[in-house]
Enzyme design. Structure first.
Site, PDB file in Angstrom:
ATOM      1  N   THR A 106       0.861  -1.186   0.000  1.00 53.30           N
ATOM      2  CA  THR A 106       0.000   0.000   0.000  1.00 53.30           C
ATOM      3  C   THR A 106       0.895   1.234   0.000  1.00 53.30           C
ATOM      4  OG1 THR A 106      -1.683  -1.167   1.283  1.00 53.30           O
ATOM      5  CG2 THR A 106      -1.854   1.240   1.182  1.00 53.30           C
ATOM      6  N   LYS A 161      -7.043   1.947  -2.962  1.00 53.22           N
ATOM      7  CA  LYS A 161      -6.665   1.339  -1.685  1.00 53.22           C
ATOM      8  C   LYS A 161      -6.642   2.396  -0.569  1.00 53.22           C
ATOM      9  CE  LYS A 161      -5.047  -1.454   1.370  1.00 53.22           C
ATOM     10  NZ  LYS A 161      -6.060  -2.190   2.145  1.00 53.22           N
ATOM     11  N   LYS A 199       0.115   5.275   8.344  1.00 58.68           N
ATOM     12  CA  LYS A 199       0.716   5.622   7.040  1.00 58.68           C
ATOM     13  C   LYS A 199      -0.377   5.778   5.978  1.00 58.68           C
ATOM     14  CE  LYS A 199       1.776   2.045   4.814  1.00 58.68           C
ATOM     15  NZ  LYS A 199       1.118   1.077   3.911  1.00 58.68           N
TER      16      LYS A 199
HETATM   17  N1  NDP Z   1      -1.309  -6.482   7.511  1.00 61.08           N
HETATM   18  C1  NDP Z   1      -2.412  -6.209   6.829  1.00 61.08           C
HETATM   19  O1  NDP Z   1      -3.533  -6.512   7.303  1.00 61.08           O
HETATM   20  C2  NDP Z   1      -2.373  -5.535   5.511  1.00 61.08           C
HETATM   21  C3  NDP Z   1      -1.276  -4.828   5.078  1.00 61.08           C
HETATM   22  N2  NDP Z   1      -1.314  -4.208   3.852  1.00 61.08           N
HETATM   23  C4  NDP Z   1      -0.152  -3.476   3.362  1.00 61.08           C
HETATM   24  O2  NDP Z   1       0.788  -4.460   2.938  1.00 61.08           O
HETATM   25  C5  NDP Z   1       2.110  -4.022   3.179  1.00 61.08           C
HETATM   26  C6  NDP Z   1       2.827  -5.030   4.065  1.00 61.08           C
HETATM   27  O3  NDP Z   1       2.130  -5.115   5.277  1.00 61.08           O
HETATM   28  P1  NDP Z   1       2.517  -6.172   6.420  1.00 61.08           P
HETATM   29  O4  NDP Z   1       2.932  -7.449   5.817  1.00 61.08           O
HETATM   30  O5  NDP Z   1       1.398  -6.142   7.375  1.00 61.08           O
HETATM   31  O6  NDP Z   1       3.771  -5.432   7.055  1.00 61.08           O
HETATM   32  P2  NDP Z   1       4.955  -5.998   7.943  1.00 61.08           P
HETATM   33  O7  NDP Z   1       5.386  -4.848   8.773  1.00 61.08           O
HETATM   34  O8  NDP Z   1       4.574  -7.271   8.619  1.00 61.08           O
HETATM   35  O9  NDP Z   1       6.081  -6.346   6.866  1.00 61.08           O
HETATM   36  C7  NDP Z   1       6.758  -5.333   6.185  1.00 61.08           C
HETATM   37  C8  NDP Z   1       7.735  -5.922   5.195  1.00 61.08           C
HETATM   38  O10 NDP Z   1       8.452  -4.845   4.563  1.00 61.08           O
HETATM   39  C9  NDP Z   1       9.852  -5.098   4.706  1.00 61.08           C
HETATM   40  N3  NDP Z   1      10.582  -3.844   4.736  1.00 61.08           N
HETATM   41  C10 NDP Z   1      10.372  -2.784   5.537  1.00 61.08           C
HETATM   42  N4  NDP Z   1      11.244  -1.799   5.264  1.00 61.08           N
HETATM   43  C11 NDP Z   1      12.057  -2.265   4.280  1.00 61.08           C
HETATM   44  C12 NDP Z   1      13.145  -1.709   3.557  1.00 61.08           C
HETATM   45  N5  NDP Z   1      13.582  -0.468   3.794  1.00 61.08           N
HETATM   46  N6  NDP Z   1      13.727  -2.471   2.607  1.00 61.08           N
HETATM   47  C13 NDP Z   1      13.283  -3.716   2.353  1.00 61.08           C
HETATM   48  N7  NDP Z   1      12.239  -4.295   2.998  1.00 61.08           N
HETATM   49  C14 NDP Z   1      11.641  -3.568   3.944  1.00 61.08           C
HETATM   50  C15 NDP Z   1       9.974  -5.890   5.990  1.00 61.08           C
HETATM   51  O11 NDP Z   1      11.220  -6.541   6.042  1.00 61.08           O
HETATM   52  P3  NDP Z   1      11.882  -6.950   7.465  1.00 61.08           P
HETATM   53  O12 NDP Z   1      11.274  -8.256   7.836  1.00 61.08           O
HETATM   54  O13 NDP Z   1      13.334  -7.040   7.182  1.00 61.08           O
HETATM   55  O14 NDP Z   1      11.555  -5.848   8.438  1.00 61.08           O
HETATM   56  C16 NDP Z   1       8.787  -6.837   5.836  1.00 61.08           C
HETATM   57  O15 NDP Z   1       9.083  -7.878   4.952  1.00 61.08           O
HETATM   58  C17 NDP Z   1       1.984  -2.621   3.772  1.00 61.08           C
HETATM   59  O16 NDP Z   1       2.067  -1.683   2.756  1.00 61.08           O
HETATM   60  C18 NDP Z   1       0.585  -2.634   4.370  1.00 61.08           C
HETATM   61  O17 NDP Z   1       0.036  -1.344   4.482  1.00 61.08           O
HETATM   62  C19 NDP Z   1      -2.397  -4.297   3.025  1.00 61.08           C
HETATM   63  C20 NDP Z   1      -3.497  -5.000   3.396  1.00 61.08           C
HETATM   64  C21 NDP Z   1      -3.573  -5.649   4.681  1.00 61.08           C
HETATM   65  O1  LIG Z   2      -4.931  -2.638   4.653  1.00 59.16           O
HETATM   66  C1  LIG Z   2      -5.483  -3.316   5.493  1.00 59.16           C
HETATM   67  C2  LIG Z   2      -6.650  -4.112   5.257  1.00 59.16           C
HETATM   68  O2  LIG Z   2      -7.160  -4.748   6.219  1.00 59.16           O
HETATM   69  O3  LIG Z   2      -7.116  -4.144   4.107  1.00 59.16           O
END
Ligand code: NDP
Ligand SMILES: O=CC(=O)O
Length: 290
Positions: free
Chosen positions: A96, A171, A239
């Protein structure tokens, strides 16, 4: 079957990649913190040592990263996607992010002859595990069609929304509404309690009326227990509110409800709740002492 690349093994990326593996796809994964890939190996994934190494091996690669900075970093930094993308290869960013971030990635990838699709998702950890996401794609239609077999496994419905930016904007609008709803819900739960009502009865009443929804039904009982185990981390919801408010600024749309909700999520972050579920914004209403 072609091998799919997958960058980002956070809450969502891991669940989505495991789901693809369970359905017989070959997947090569990468995560900044490489140790998080170990569990994926047990599910049959291969591990790449950098985003570029994954892109080199796979016909198309998916990214599921935390925020705009992370999404840009895996593409543009040393060892990033750009080093190996080119004609006949695709990159699909499912993170996102805002439309500007997505456009920067799109321009850089197409300049190297590759294809780009943005495809953020609606739905959280459980829908990701169950293949019940809603996929909001935009960009290269041919890449969308190529990825449909994978989207059909990860999601219950995929939308193709046209040009790059439209998926990101859709989104952000959805999550702006969701974040505002979560704040109104939190206030209602606390108001019911403080005014002498049983909040569990409030949940039952809400669930039978016109504003019943899966989010209240799923989050309500755990919120009443003070359980905020992260499915959707609060820092990511904040965010999304921030990026949605910027979209409102650009389009001169007044959004006082979203702005107040963003303040509540910011407050929750200052209270150290950023890594908990976004429902922990409840604490900004009830106070941490309860
Ligand atoms: N959780 C949810 O319910 C939902 C989330 N989203 C969106 O999906 C995305 C991922 O969410 P989610 O999985 O929950 O987040 P997490 O915080 O669990 O995971 C984030 C990921 O991004 C990586 N990351 C962060 N910073 C960097 C960087 N500088 N370089 C490389 N990799 C990086 C992390 O790596 P590392 O492990 O090394 O920190 C990790 O793999 C977000 O944009 C979120 O808004 C969308 C729908 C639902
Ligand atoms: O981005 C979060 C979700 O629940 O969708």
């Amino acid at each position: 079957m072609e091998e799919i690349g997958f960058l980002g093994m956070g809450i969502m990326g891991k669940a989505m990649a495991v789901n693809l593996l369970r359905h017989g796809f070959k997947v090569t994964v990468w995560n900044r913190t490489l140790s998080k890939c170990d569990e994926l190996k047990e599910h049959g994934a291969s591990v790449g040592e950098s985003p570029a190494a994954v892109v080199e091996k796979c016909k198309y690669t998916i990214g599921m990263l935390s925020d705009p900075a992370a999404a840009l970093s895996v593409v543009f930094d040393k060892g990033g996607v750009l080093e190996q993308i080119g004609k006949g290869k695709g990159y699909i960013d499912m993170s996102t992010v805002d439309a500007d971030t997505s456009s920067k990635i799109f321009e850089a990838i197409t300049a190297k002859g590759g294809d780009f699709l943005e495809a953020p998702v609606s739905g959280s950890k459980k829908p990701a595990e169950d293949g019940q996401l809603v996929i909001l794609a935009a960009g290269e239609k041919a890449l969308y069609e190529e990825a449909l077999p994978a989207f059909d496994v990860m999601g219950k419905k995929s939308f193709f929304l046209g040009q790059v930016g439209n998926g990101a904007k859709m989104k952000l609008v959805v999550n702006m509404i969701m974040g505002s709803m979560m704040n109104a819900f939190s206030e209602g739960l606390v108001l019911a309690d403080k005014s002498g009502l049983n909040p569990q009865t409030l949940l039952d009443v809400l669930d039978l009326g016109a504003i019943a929804n899966p989010m209240f039904k799923m989050k309500g009982p755990s919120m009443l227990k003070g359980n905020y185990t992260p499915a959707f981390p609060l820092k990511h919801q904040q965010k999304d509110m921030r990026l949605a408010l910027a979209l409102g600024d650009e389009n001169a749309v007044s959004m006082p409800v979203a702005a107040a909700s963003n303040e509540a999520f910011k407050k929750a972050r200052t209270l150290g709740l950023g890594d908990l579920d976004f429902s922990a914004v409840h604490n900004t209403v009830k106070g941490n002492d309860q």
